[in-house]
Design a protein around this motif. Structure first.
Motif, PDB file in Angstrom:
ATOM      1  N   SER A  55       0.811  -1.219   0.000  1.00  0.00           N
ATOM      2  CA  SER A  55       0.000   0.000   0.000  1.00  0.00           C
ATOM      3  C   SER A  55       0.851   1.280   0.000  1.00  0.00           C
ATOM      4  CB  SER A  55      -0.916   0.013   1.220  1.00  0.00           C
ATOM      5  OG  SER A  55      -0.148   0.079   2.414  1.00  0.00           O
ATOM      6  N   GLY A  56       2.040   1.211   0.614  1.00  0.00           N
ATOM      7  CA  GLY A  56       2.881   2.396   0.710  1.00  0.00           C
ATOM      8  C   GLY A  56       2.491   3.340   1.824  1.00  0.00           C
ATOM      9  N   VAL A  57       1.631   2.936   2.721  1.00  0.00           N
ATOM     10  CA  VAL A  57       1.183   3.790   3.820  1.00  0.00           C
ATOM     11  C   VAL A  57       2.317   3.925   4.839  1.00  0.00           C
ATOM     12  CG1 VAL A  57      -0.442   4.036   5.708  1.00  0.00           C
ATOM     13  CG2 VAL A  57      -1.216   3.156   3.489  1.00  0.00           C
ATOM     14  N   PRO A  58       2.723   5.193   5.141  1.00  0.00           N
ATOM     15  CA  PRO A  58       3.797   5.407   6.106  1.00  0.00           C
ATOM     16  C   PRO A  58       3.262   5.711   7.506  1.00  0.00           C
ATOM     17  CG  PRO A  58       3.382   7.438   4.957  1.00  0.00           C
ATOM     18  CD  PRO A  58       2.384   6.437   4.434  1.00  0.00           C
ATOM     19  N   PHE A  59       4.137   5.588   8.468  1.00  0.00           N
ATOM     20  CA  PHE A  59       3.818   5.953   9.853  1.00  0.00           C
ATOM     21  C   PHE A  59       5.101   6.433  10.495  1.00  0.00           C
ATOM     22  CE2 PHE A  59       1.221   6.006  13.551  1.00  0.00           C
ATOM     23  CZ  PHE A  59       2.043   5.675  14.611  1.00  0.00           C
ATOM     24  N   TYR A  60       4.979   7.502  11.299  1.00  0.00           N
ATOM     25  CA  TYR A  60       6.171   8.134  11.873  1.00  0.00           C
ATOM     26  C   TYR A  60       6.055   8.285  13.385  1.00  0.00           C
ATOM     27  CZ  TYR A  60       6.813   9.476   6.987  1.00  0.00           C
ATOM     28  OH  TYR A  60       6.961   9.450   5.619  1.00  0.00           O
ATOM     29  N   SER A  61       7.201   8.314  14.028  1.00  0.00           N
ATOM     30  CA  SER A  61       7.203   8.663  15.436  1.00  0.00           C
ATOM     31  C   SER A  61       6.891  10.153  15.563  1.00  0.00           C
ATOM     32  CB  SER A  61       8.562   8.352  16.065  1.00  0.00           C
ATOM     33  OG  SER A  61       9.561   9.235  15.544  1.00  0.00           O
ATOM     34  N   ASP A  62       6.386  10.557  16.698  1.00  0.00           N
ATOM     35  CA  ASP A  62       6.036  11.959  16.909  1.00  0.00           C
ATOM     36  C   ASP A  62       7.255  12.862  16.786  1.00  0.00           C
ATOM     37  OD1 ASP A  62       3.495  11.348  19.470  1.00  0.00           O
ATOM     38  OD2 ASP A  62       3.391  11.325  17.279  1.00  0.00           O
ATOM     39  N   SER A  63       8.415  12.341  17.152  1.00  0.00           N
ATOM     40  CA  SER A  63       9.620  13.172  17.165  1.00  0.00           C
ATOM     41  C   SER A  63      10.111  13.540  15.766  1.00  0.00           C
ATOM     42  CB  SER A  63      10.736  12.466  17.936  1.00  0.00           C
ATOM     43  OG  SER A  63      11.073  11.240  17.313  1.00  0.00           O
ATOM     44  N   VAL A  64       9.699  12.784  14.743  1.00  0.00           N
ATOM     45  CA  VAL A  64      10.184  13.071  13.379  1.00  0.00           C
ATOM     46  C   VAL A  64       9.062  13.439  12.419  1.00  0.00           C
ATOM     47  CG1 VAL A  64      12.085  11.457  13.760  1.00  0.00           C
ATOM     48  CG2 VAL A  64      10.083  10.713  12.458  1.00  0.00           C
ATOM     49  N   LYS A  65       7.833  13.324  12.865  1.00  0.00           N
ATOM     50  CA  LYS A  65       6.684  13.590  11.989  1.00  0.00           C
ATOM     51  C   LYS A  65       6.765  15.014  11.432  1.00  0.00           C
ATOM     52  CE  LYS A  65       3.038  11.773  13.581  1.00  0.00           C
ATOM     53  NZ  LYS A  65       1.847  11.508  14.423  1.00  0.00           N
ATOM     54  N   GLY A  66       6.574  15.127  10.128  1.00  0.00           N
ATOM     55  CA  GLY A  66       6.632  16.429   9.488  1.00  0.00           C
ATOM     56  C   GLY A  66       8.022  16.821   9.025  1.00  0.00           C
ATOM     57  N   ARG A  67       9.042  16.099   9.477  1.00  0.00           N
ATOM     58  CA  ARG A  67      10.426  16.401   9.081  1.00  0.00           C
ATOM     59  C   ARG A  67      11.051  15.278   8.254  1.00  0.00           C
ATOM     60  NH1 ARG A  67      14.256  16.810  12.857  1.00  0.00           N
ATOM     61  NH2 ARG A  67      13.242  15.383  14.325  1.00  0.00           N
ATOM     62  N   PHE A  68      10.688  14.040   8.535  1.00  0.00           N
ATOM     63  CA  PHE A  68      11.254  12.880   7.854  1.00  0.00           C
ATOM     64  C   PHE A  68      10.216  12.266   6.919  1.00  0.00           C
ATOM     65  CE2 PHE A  68      14.578  11.467  11.278  1.00  0.00           C
ATOM     66  CZ  PHE A  68      15.074  12.762  11.308  1.00  0.00           C
ATOM     67  N   THR A  69      10.696  11.668   5.822  1.00  0.00           N
ATOM     68  CA  THR A  69       9.830  10.980   4.879  1.00  0.00           C
ATOM     69  C   THR A  69      10.436   9.636   4.523  1.00  0.00           C
ATOM     70  OG1 THR A  69       9.082  13.081   3.925  1.00  0.00           O
ATOM     71  CG2 THR A  69       8.682  11.085   2.644  1.00  0.00           C
ATOM     72  N   ILE A  70       9.657   8.579   4.696  1.00  0.00           N
ATOM     73  CA  ILE A  70      10.084   7.234   4.323  1.00  0.00           C
ATOM     74  C   ILE A  70       9.479   6.889   2.970  1.00  0.00           C
ATOM     75  CG2 ILE A  70       8.169   6.118   5.561  1.00  0.00           C
ATOM     76  CD1 ILE A  70      10.092   3.823   6.255  1.00  0.00           C
ATOM     77  N   SER A  71      10.266   6.226   2.131  1.00  0.00           N
ATOM     78  CA  SER A  71       9.767   5.859   0.806  1.00  0.00           C
ATOM     79  C   SER A  71      10.557   4.661   0.286  1.00  0.00           C
ATOM     80  CB  SER A  71       9.901   7.026  -0.173  1.00  0.00           C
ATOM     81  OG  SER A  71      11.254   7.386  -0.358  1.00  0.00           O
ATOM     82  N   THR A  72      10.048   4.068  -0.780  1.00  0.00           N
ATOM     83  CA  THR A  72      10.734   2.938  -1.399  1.00  0.00           C
ATOM     84  C   THR A  72      10.812   3.147  -2.908  1.00  0.00           C
ATOM     85  OG1 THR A  72       8.703   1.673  -1.707  1.00  0.00           O
ATOM     86  CG2 THR A  72       9.889   1.327   0.351  1.00  0.00           C
ATOM     87  N   ASP A  73      11.810   2.528  -3.509  1.00  0.00           N
ATOM     88  CA  ASP A  73      11.939   2.447  -4.960  1.00  0.00           C
ATOM     89  C   ASP A  73      11.996   0.970  -5.296  1.00  0.00           C
ATOM     90  OD1 ASP A  73      12.863   2.255  -7.618  1.00  0.00           O
ATOM     91  OD2 ASP A  73      13.839   4.224  -7.467  1.00  0.00           O
ATOM     92  N   LYS A  74      10.880   0.451  -5.762  1.00  0.00           N
ATOM     93  CA  LYS A  74      10.794  -0.984  -6.010  1.00  0.00           C
ATOM     94  C   LYS A  74      11.805  -1.428  -7.063  1.00  0.00           C
ATOM     95  CE  LYS A  74       7.412  -4.609  -7.058  1.00  0.00           C
ATOM     96  NZ  LYS A  74       5.989  -4.883  -7.401  1.00  0.00           N
ATOM     97  N   ALA A  75      11.994  -0.620  -8.102  1.00  0.00           N
ATOM     98  CA  ALA A  75      12.910  -0.983  -9.186  1.00  0.00           C
ATOM     99  C   ALA A  75      14.342  -1.106  -8.691  1.00  0.00           C
ATOM    100  CB  ALA A  75      12.822   0.034 -10.311  1.00  0.00           C
ATOM    101  N   LYS A  76      14.711  -0.267  -7.709  1.00  0.00           N
ATOM    102  CA  LYS A  76      16.066  -0.300  -7.166  1.00  0.00           C
ATOM    103  C   LYS A  76      16.160  -1.156  -5.905  1.00  0.00           C
ATOM    104  CE  LYS A  76      17.339   4.268  -8.957  1.00  0.00           C
ATOM    105  NZ  LYS A  76      17.816   5.628  -8.622  1.00  0.00           N
TER     106      LYS A  76
END
Length: 120
Positions: A55-76
């Motif tokens: 699905s690609g749904v992310p979840f963050y800790s409160d300490s990094v929310k709004g500053r960090f972004t998690i993502s994936t590149d399936k091809a790589k």
């Protein structure tokens, strides 16, 4: 079991940005949950972010929310952590993980870690 190798850590001034990468070998990143954790100096390892596949749904800790972004590149076959507005308290060894157990600092596979140091 998947083998994970992180890269992209380093020294940055407060307010700066870094992007961490985690490349998998042995099998593809198919999920269900991939994540980033960190271990600050003298402290226990803690959760930073996870992403659920496919699905690609992310979840963050409160300490990094709004500053960090998690993502994936399936091809790589790579997991990323884009870190913006870094603070000295973000200083830690950062670990990527596969087959993360939600709500726990438990995973099926871990990378070796990459150091992030934020100077004030």
């Amino acid at each position: 079991q998947v083998q994970l190798v992180e890269s992209g850590g380093g020294l940055v001034q407060a307010g700066g940005s870094l992007t961490l990468s985690c490349t998998a070998s042995g099998r593809t990143f198919s999920g269900p949950v991939l994540g980033w954790f960190r271990q600050p100096p003298g402290k226990d390892r803690e959760f930073v972010a996870h992403i659920q596949l496919p699905s690609g749904v992310p979840f963050y800790s409160d300490s990094v929310k709004g500053r960090f972004t998690i993502s994936t590149d399936k091809a790589k076959n790579t997991l990323y952590l884009q870190m913006n507005s870094l603070k000295p308290e973000d200083t830690a060894v950062y670990y990527c993980a596969a087959d993360v157990v939600l709500g726990q600092v438990v995973a099926g596979s871990w990378g070796q870690g990459t150091q992030v140091t934020v100077s004030s």
